[in-house]
Design a protein around this motif. Structure first.
Motif, mmCIF file in Angstrom:
data_model
loop_
_atom_site.group_PDB
_atom_site.id
_atom_site.type_symbol
_atom_site.label_atom_id
_atom_site.label_comp_id
_atom_site.label_asym_id
_atom_site.label_seq_id
_atom_site.Cartn_x
_atom_site.Cartn_y
_atom_site.Cartn_z
ATOM 1 N N GLY A 155 55.877 -9.862 41.275
ATOM 2 C CA GLY A 155 55.244 -9.249 40.114
ATOM 3 C C GLY A 155 54.516 -10.260 39.257
ATOM 4 N N GLU A 156 55.084 -11.462 39.141
ATOM 5 C CA GLU A 156 54.433 -12.535 38.384
ATOM 6 C C GLU A 156 53.247 -13.107 39.156
ATOM 7 N N GLY A 157 53.343 -13.100 40.465
ATOM 8 C CA GLY A 157 52.315 -13.729 41.296
ATOM 9 C C GLY A 157 51.022 -12.945 41.408
ATOM 10 N N THR A 163 50.369 -10.217 30.310
ATOM 11 C CA THR A 163 51.317 -11.087 29.609
ATOM 12 C C THR A 163 52.719 -11.001 30.184
ATOM 13 N N ARG A 164 52.969 -10.041 31.085
ATOM 14 C CA ARG A 164 54.303 -9.904 31.638
ATOM 15 C C ARG A 164 54.253 -9.164 32.970
ATOM 16 N N ALA A 165 55.234 -9.448 33.817
ATOM 17 C CA ALA A 165 55.339 -8.753 35.095
ATOM 18 C C ALA A 165 55.752 -7.306 34.850
ATOM 19 N N LYS A 166 55.288 -6.422 35.731
ATOM 20 C CA LYS A 166 55.517 -4.989 35.570
ATOM 21 C C LYS A 166 56.220 -4.439 36.805
ATOM 22 N N GLY A 167 57.389 -3.835 36.596
ATOM 23 C CA GLY A 167 58.138 -3.287 37.715
ATOM 24 C C GLY A 167 58.819 -1.995 37.334
ATOM 25 N N ALA A 168 59.136 -1.188 38.347
ATOM 26 C CA ALA A 168 59.876 0.061 38.143
ATOM 27 C C ALA A 168 60.684 0.345 39.397
ATOM 28 N N SER A 169 61.836 0.995 39.225
ATOM 29 C CA SER A 169 62.706 1.286 40.358
ATOM 30 C C SER A 169 63.540 2.522 40.071
ATOM 31 N N VAL A 170 63.746 3.351 41.088
ATOM 32 C CA VAL A 170 64.661 4.479 40.982
ATOM 33 C C VAL A 170 65.467 4.573 42.272
ATOM 34 N N THR A 171 66.684 5.108 42.147
ATOM 35 C CA THR A 171 67.518 5.426 43.300
ATOM 36 C C THR A 171 67.810 6.915 43.254
ATOM 37 N N LEU A 172 67.540 7.614 44.344
ATOM 38 C CA LEU A 172 67.651 9.068 44.395
ATOM 39 C C LEU A 172 68.785 9.491 45.321
ATOM 40 N N GLU A 173 69.513 10.520 44.919
ATOM 41 C CA GLU A 173 70.534 11.103 45.780
ATOM 42 C C GLU A 173 69.864 12.094 46.728
ATOM 43 N N SER A 185 53.194 -3.648 39.633
ATOM 44 C CA SER A 185 51.762 -3.437 39.394
ATOM 45 C C SER A 185 51.235 -4.551 38.521
ATOM 46 N N LYS A 186 49.908 -4.674 38.469
ATOM 47 C CA LYS A 186 49.265 -5.595 37.548
ATOM 48 C C LYS A 186 48.022 -4.910 37.000
ATOM 49 N N GLY A 187 47.647 -5.330 35.806
ATOM 50 C CA GLY A 187 46.450 -4.793 35.186
ATOM 51 C C GLY A 187 46.579 -4.929 33.686
ATOM 52 N N THR A 197 45.296 1.888 40.290
ATOM 53 C CA THR A 197 45.267 0.913 39.203
ATOM 54 C C THR A 197 44.656 -0.364 39.728
ATOM 55 N N MET A 198 44.702 -1.413 38.924
ATOM 56 C CA MET A 198 44.145 -2.663 39.418
ATOM 57 C C MET A 198 44.815 -3.042 40.738
ATOM 58 N N LEU A 199 46.107 -3.272 40.712
ATOM 59 C CA LEU A 199 46.857 -3.471 41.947
ATOM 60 C C LEU A 199 48.259 -2.909 41.748
ATOM 61 N N ALA A 200 48.745 -2.172 42.709
ATOM 62 C CA ALA A 200 50.116 -1.665 42.665
ATOM 63 C C ALA A 200 50.664 -1.611 44.084
ATOM 64 N N PHE A 201 51.917 -2.025 44.219
ATOM 65 C CA PHE A 201 52.577 -2.040 45.519
ATOM 66 C C PHE A 201 53.944 -1.387 45.362
#
Length: 409
Positions: A155-157, A163-173, A185-187, A197-201
């Motif tokens: 995320g930093e790379g 100004t900061r790394a951007k992340g999100a995560s979920v766990t689903l039953e 993501s970045k942007g 978006t600019m870049l998202a993986f």
């Protein structure tokens, strides 16, 4: 500068997926600027790319390679992302450099060159520093890891003016099993995505067939990344990738698809909103809700007209309750048969406009109170139907001008 406190989340391991980074010195020494994502064999990959006619060389090559992989019934095996240089507006040289990057990484990893997808972000119109980039590939491969730290480093790379790394995560039953979805993501500037978006993986361990994966990506991007704007500019390099490794629970039944779609939408929306919160020079996070439109497209037209108004955005920065700027922006949206007498506009809990003019209950004190907040909601009801849309945007500050005036220095 960024709006709100956003910490990078803990990222569960997604079996078979690994991420690595390197400090290649592409633009500045001593910072991560090269990322490699290793995808396990048999995984499915879907992509959404910029609609800018001057799309960057890596976008062209990534689309070609992804199509070739899918035509063979295979998935991509490696993603390579560099920051500091967009490799856009670089003509045939840029295409050659993108393909050379793929070929060298493929050689090092022992996979076909067509199974490598390249991505770049940074300054437009300058050639890639290929010697430094290629020299960084072995380091990125050697650092491949599946743990949470690798996600944050990746995320930093991929950051530029962020100004900061951007992340999100979920766990689903999913019945007796679980499914994980992780994303980065970045942007920060040049944000008005016209696909993603600019870049998202984004990656999941779910087992999903390719047609469904493509559909889910398109649906969730449309209601997340395609609903944000910082400055109204669509980048040459936008890309959003969705990877399903197939190592986890199957997503096939209507119930499973609904559960997964909701989780994916949550991740996409969090990543998209994180970009707005980190918009260049942003001091306000603004939600524009347009209701009672004849169509969703009409609602989006109104929302983006307001979001892109420099007068509205500067009033937001100044905490100036100049509600006439919002009214004027709504009035110039490309709608036919617009009855302004039916329109209401609310600023937070304050009614601004009704029956074609200022609401009888409105006071400057109430308007200024809401405009002074860091997070603001503007609701616009058109009185034309039952459709609606939500868009997220920022204010326009002195710092936005300064950042972009000095971007190449």
């Amino acid at each position: 500068m960024a709006v709100g406190e956003t910490r990078f989340p803990a990222m569960p391991v997604i079996e078979g997926l690994r991420l690595g980074t390197a400090m290649a010195g592409i633009k500045k020494p001593g910072r991560r600027d090269l990322v490699v994502i290793e995808i396990p064999e048999g995984a499915k990959v879907a992509g959404s790319f910029t609609l800018n006619a001057f799309c960057a060389a890596p976008v062209t090559v990534a689309k070609q390679h992804l199509a070739e992989c899918q035509a063979r019934g295979e998935g991509a095996r490696l993603l390579v992302i560099n920051t500091g240089n967009a490799n856009a507006g670089t003509g045939e040289t840029g295409l050659r450099d993108a393909r050379t990057t793929c070929a060298e990484l493929a050689r090092l990893a022992g996979v076909p060159a067509e199974s490598v997808l390249p991505f770049s972000t940074g300054v437009i119109g300058e050639p890639l520093p290929m010697e430094r980039l290629l020299a960084g590939l072995p380091q990125a491969l050697e650092s491949l890891s599946a743990d949470a730290g690798a996600w944050q480093q990746a995320g930093e790379g991929i950051l530029t003016t962020d100004t900061r790394a951007k992340g999100a995560s979920v766990t689903l039953e999913m019945g007796e099993r679980t499914v994980t979805i992780n994303g980065i993501s970045k942007g920060s500037g040049m944000i008005k995505p016209n696909m993603a978006t600019m870049l998202a993986f984004v990656a999941t361990d779910a087992n999903i067939e390719q047609p469904l994966l493509d559909t889910l990506l398109r649906e969730t991007v449309d209601r997340s990344f395609n609903c944000i704007s910082v400055d109204g500019d669509t980048s040459t390099n936008d890309a959003c990738m969705l990877i399903a490794t197939g190592r986890g629970a199957a997503v096939a039944s209507d119930e499973q698809v609904a559960i997964f779609r909701n989780g994916l939408q949550r991740v996409m929306t969090e990543l998209a909103q994180a970009i707005v919160r980190d918009g260049e020079g942003a001091t306000k996070f603004v939600t524009l809700q347009v209701q009672e439109a004849a169509t969703r497209e009409e609602a989006l037209d109104v929302a983006f007209t307001v979001a892109h108004s420099p007068l509205v955005k500067t009033a937001l920065f100044a905490s100036d309750a100049n509600w006439g700027r919002i009214l004027a922006a709504v009035g110039r949206a490309p709608l036919h048969g617009f009855d302004v007498g039916r329109v209401t506009i609310d600023l937070g809990d304050v009614r601004l406009v009704e029956q074609g003019g200022r609401a009888a209950s409105y006071t400057e004190e109430d308007g200024s109170r809401v405009m002074g907040e860091e997070e603001i909601v503007i609701r616009i009801a058109l009185g034309r139907g039952d459709e609606g849309a939500t868009v997220w945007t920022t204010d326009l500050s002195h710092d936005y001008v300064s950042i972009n005036a000095d971007y190449r220095s």
